[in-house]
Design a protein around this motif. Structure first.
Motif, PDB file in Angstrom:
ATOM      1  N   ALA A  12       0.836  -1.207   0.000  1.00 53.18           N
ATOM      2  CA  ALA A  12       0.000   0.000   0.000  1.00 53.18           C
ATOM      3  C   ALA A  12       0.870   1.257   0.000  1.00 53.18           C
ATOM      4  N   ASP A  13       2.143   1.125   0.380  1.00 55.16           N
ATOM      5  CA  ASP A  13       3.073   2.257   0.398  1.00 55.16           C
ATOM      6  C   ASP A  13       3.777   2.463  -0.946  1.00 55.16           C
ATOM      7  N   PHE A  14       3.439   1.669  -1.959  1.00 54.46           N
ATOM      8  CA  PHE A  14       4.149   1.706  -3.242  1.00 54.46           C
ATOM      9  C   PHE A  14       4.130   3.087  -3.898  1.00 54.46           C
ATOM     10  N   ASP A  15       2.992   3.729  -3.981  1.00 56.35           N
ATOM     11  CA  ASP A  15       2.909   5.044  -4.636  1.00 56.35           C
ATOM     12  C   ASP A  15       3.739   6.087  -3.895  1.00 56.35           C
ATOM     13  N   GLU A  16       3.675   6.072  -2.567  1.00 59.11           N
ATOM     14  CA  GLU A  16       4.455   7.019  -1.770  1.00 59.11           C
ATOM     15  C   GLU A  16       5.957   6.752  -1.935  1.00 59.11           C
ATOM     16  N   ALA A  23      12.103  11.580  -6.500  1.00 57.16           N
ATOM     17  CA  ALA A  23      12.743  12.804  -6.014  1.00 57.16           C
ATOM     18  C   ALA A  23      14.224  12.565  -5.697  1.00 57.16           C
ATOM     19  N   TRP A  24      14.600  11.319  -5.364  1.00 56.69           N
ATOM     20  CA  TRP A  24      15.960  10.990  -4.950  1.00 56.69           C
ATOM     21  C   TRP A  24      16.873  10.667  -6.133  1.00 56.69           C
ATOM     22  N   VAL A  25      16.367   9.937  -7.116  1.00 59.46           N
ATOM     23  CA  VAL A  25      17.183   9.490  -8.242  1.00 59.46           C
ATOM     24  C   VAL A  25      17.161  10.554  -9.341  1.00 59.46           C
ATOM     25  N   PRO A  26      18.336  10.971  -9.809  1.00 59.90           N
ATOM     26  CA  PRO A  26      18.360  11.966 -10.884  1.00 59.90           C
ATOM     27  C   PRO A  26      17.641  11.449 -12.139  1.00 59.90           C
ATOM     28  N   GLU A  27      16.912  12.335 -12.795  1.00 64.04           N
ATOM     29  CA  GLU A  27      16.186  11.954 -14.000  1.00 64.04           C
ATOM     30  C   GLU A  27      17.150  11.386 -15.041  1.00 64.04           C
ATOM     31  N   GLY A  28      16.775  10.260 -15.619  1.00 69.00           N
ATOM     32  CA  GLY A  28      17.600   9.608 -16.618  1.00 69.00           C
ATOM     33  C   GLY A  28      18.704   8.727 -16.047  1.00 69.00           C
ATOM     34  N   ALA A  29      18.803   8.647 -14.719  1.00 65.57           N
ATOM     35  CA  ALA A  29      19.868   7.866 -14.092  1.00 65.57           C
ATOM     36  C   ALA A  29      19.328   6.718 -13.234  1.00 65.57           C
ATOM     37  N   ALA A  30      18.049   6.424 -13.373  1.00 68.40           N
ATOM     38  CA  ALA A  30      17.455   5.363 -12.551  1.00 68.40           C
ATOM     39  C   ALA A  30      18.001   3.995 -12.968  1.00 68.40           C
ATOM     40  N   PRO A  31      18.372   3.178 -11.987  1.00 69.64           N
ATOM     41  CA  PRO A  31      18.862   1.835 -12.304  1.00 69.64           C
ATOM     42  C   PRO A  31      17.701   0.886 -12.565  1.00 69.64           C
ATOM     43  N   THR A  32      18.029  -0.317 -13.003  1.00 69.66           N
ATOM     44  CA  THR A  32      17.027  -1.378 -13.058  1.00 69.66           C
ATOM     45  C   THR A  32      16.503  -1.550 -11.644  1.00 69.66           C
ATOM     46  N   ARG A  33      15.197  -1.727 -11.501  1.00 68.27           N
ATOM     47  CA  ARG A  33      14.606  -1.757 -10.162  1.00 68.27           C
ATOM     48  C   ARG A  33      13.531  -2.819 -10.070  1.00 68.27           C
ATOM     49  N   ALA A  34      13.462  -3.458  -8.894  1.00 68.34           N
ATOM     50  CA  ALA A  34      12.381  -4.387  -8.581  1.00 68.34           C
ATOM     51  C   ALA A  34      11.842  -4.019  -7.208  1.00 68.34           C
ATOM     52  N   CYS A  35      10.566  -4.247  -7.007  1.00 67.49           N
ATOM     53  CA  CYS A  35       9.942  -3.917  -5.725  1.00 67.49           C
ATOM     54  C   CYS A  35       9.009  -5.049  -5.321  1.00 67.49           C
ATOM     55  N   GLY A  36       9.090  -5.435  -4.055  1.00 63.65           N
ATOM     56  CA  GLY A  36       8.225  -6.492  -3.552  1.00 63.65           C
ATOM     57  C   GLY A  36       7.842  -6.236  -2.110  1.00 63.65           C
TER      58      GLY A  36
END
Length: 57
Positions: A12-16, A23-36
């Motif tokens: 339920a905290d996914f959107d937040e 806001a933390w990761v610079p635009e265009g610099a996001a790494p591959t990401r997984a969330c569980g």
């Protein structure tokens, strides 16, 4: 950063979490990401993040 694995105590905290991540990761610099969702080691924790990074030489 090459990769991030994000564990949430409650999906339920996914959107937040995404708002904070964006806001933390610079635009265009996001790494591959997984969330569980997972039961975290401390009941007071809401998120744990595992980051794999490398330094260019």
């Amino acid at each position: 950063m090459l990769q991030a694995v994000i564990w949430l105590a409650d999906m339920a905290d996914f959107d937040e979490m995404n708002d904070v991540w964006d806001a933390w990761v610079p635009e265009g610099a996001a790494p591959t990401r997984a969330c569980g969702e997972a039961k975290l080691a401390d009941a007071n924790l809401r998120v744990e993040i595992i980051v794999t990074a490398a330094v260019a030489e």
